[in-house]
Design an enzyme around this catalytic site. Structure first.
Site, PDB file in Angstrom:
ATOM      1  N   GLU A 102       0.838  -1.199   0.000  1.00  0.00           N
ATOM      2  CA  GLU A 102       0.000   0.000   0.000  1.00  0.00           C
ATOM      3  C   GLU A 102       0.870   1.245   0.000  1.00  0.00           C
ATOM      4  OE1 GLU A 102      -2.813   1.297  -0.313  1.00  0.00           O
ATOM      5  OE2 GLU A 102      -4.403   0.351   0.844  1.00  0.00           O
ATOM      6  N   ASP A 103       0.338   2.336  -0.546  1.00  0.00           N
ATOM      7  CA  ASP A 103       1.036   3.604  -0.440  1.00  0.00           C
ATOM      8  C   ASP A 103       0.837   4.195   0.954  1.00  0.00           C
ATOM      9  OD1 ASP A 103      -1.661   4.171  -0.878  1.00  0.00           O
ATOM     10  OD2 ASP A 103      -1.282   5.822  -2.256  1.00  0.00           O
ATOM     11  N   ILE A 104      -0.414   4.186   1.407  1.00  0.00           N
ATOM     12  CA  ILE A 104      -0.713   4.788   2.699  1.00  0.00           C
ATOM     13  C   ILE A 104      -1.885   4.058   3.348  1.00  0.00           C
ATOM     14  CG2 ILE A 104      -2.178   6.552   1.632  1.00  0.00           C
ATOM     15  CD1 ILE A 104      -1.083   8.466   3.851  1.00  0.00           C
ATOM     16  N   ASP A 106      -4.726   4.494   5.949  1.00  0.00           N
ATOM     17  CA  ASP A 106      -5.433   5.609   6.557  1.00  0.00           C
ATOM     18  C   ASP A 106      -6.485   5.055   7.523  1.00  0.00           C
ATOM     19  OD1 ASP A 106      -6.332   8.205   7.026  1.00  0.00           O
ATOM     20  OD2 ASP A 106      -7.271   8.447   5.078  1.00  0.00           O
ATOM     21  N   THR A 107      -7.718   4.931   7.090  1.00  0.00           N
ATOM     22  CA  THR A 107      -8.781   4.459   7.976  1.00  0.00           C
ATOM     23  C   THR A 107      -8.691   2.966   8.273  1.00  0.00           C
ATOM     24  OG1 THR A 107     -10.304   3.983   6.168  1.00  0.00           O
ATOM     25  CG2 THR A 107     -10.359   6.237   7.096  1.00  0.00           C
ATOM     26  N   GLY A 108      -8.046   2.218   7.395  1.00  0.00           N
ATOM     27  CA  GLY A 108      -7.957   0.766   7.551  1.00  0.00           C
ATOM     28  C   GLY A 108      -9.033   0.012   6.795  1.00  0.00           C
ATOM     29  N   THR A 110      -9.843  -0.132   3.550  1.00  0.00           N
ATOM     30  CA  THR A 110      -9.382  -0.816   2.339  1.00  0.00           C
ATOM     31  C   THR A 110      -8.643  -2.096   2.700  1.00  0.00           C
ATOM     32  OG1 THR A 110      -9.249   1.256   1.114  1.00  0.00           O
ATOM     33  CG2 THR A 110      -7.965  -0.604   0.265  1.00  0.00           C
ATOM     34  N   LYS A 134      -1.013   6.228   8.836  1.00  0.00           N
ATOM     35  CA  LYS A 134      -1.632   7.318   9.598  1.00  0.00           C
ATOM     36  C   LYS A 134      -2.513   6.698  10.683  1.00  0.00           C
ATOM     37  CE  LYS A 134      -2.867  11.021   6.663  1.00  0.00           C
ATOM     38  NZ  LYS A 134      -3.799  11.512   5.630  1.00  0.00           N
TER      39      LYS A 134
END
Length: 178
Positions: A102-104, A106-108, A110, A134
């Site tokens: 993954e690139d990033i 975030d919320t989790g 995905t 994040k």
């Protein structure tokens, strides 16, 4: 106007990023060197493709690479929380060790959905390798599968980041030199 004139500050230098990617590739190589079959590296398109390319060039294993597209942002910068799979894997991953790149994170959402999808395909394990995490924005808890691990490049606060890791649809400067 210069390509990088709008950048307020650089969080990591080209050298720091390259060094960390090399370290991640080394960790993955060491963790999977004696495991058969070798892992399948799955890039989460399109955001992860540059990070994935840098990473796989340094993994010293006979890996396979595939891509999956999970869309949770649409045309915006906020996750909808309900990712959809718009492009599935071409490789058969049943009984294999998969490393999601993954690139990033975030919320989790995905990753949670992608891990569930991979489990349904009968994978042996799922690891995650992300360039950025994040954790302050996490809304959905996810865990690697089996003996899977979490490989982290860098942790960031909830900044709006404009880096080579963002998907092409969300950023016009993905070709910025690092």
């Amino acid at each position: 106007m210069s390509l990088d004139s709008h950048i307020e500050r650089v969080l990591w230098t080209k050298f720091q990023i390259s060094k960390r990617v090399t370290e991640l590739a080394s960790e993955i190589t060491n963790d999977f060197v004696s495991i058969s079959p070798p892992p399948v590296i799955v890039g989460v398109a399109t955001g992860a493709f540059l990070f994935l390319a840098d990473l796989v060039r340094q993994i010293q294993l006979p890996i396979s690479v595939d891509f999956i597209r999970a869309e949770s942002y649409g045309s915006g910068t906020e996750s909808t929380g309900a990712p959809t799979i718009s492009m599935d894997l071409k490789l058969n991953v049943e009984g294999k060790h998969v490393i999601l790149v993954e690139d990033i994170v975030d919320t989790g959402s995905t990753l949670f959905n992608l891990i569930a999808l991979l489990k349904s395909k009968g994978v042996s394990s799922v690891s995650v390798c992300t360039f950025l995490d994040k954790p302050a924005r996490r809304k959905v808890h996810f865990e690697p599968v089996g003996d899977g691990k979490y490989y982290l490049g860098f942790e960031v606060c909830s900044l709006s980041l404009h880096m080579y890791v963002h998907s092409i649809e969300r950023i016009s400067c993905s070709n910025l030199p690092l």
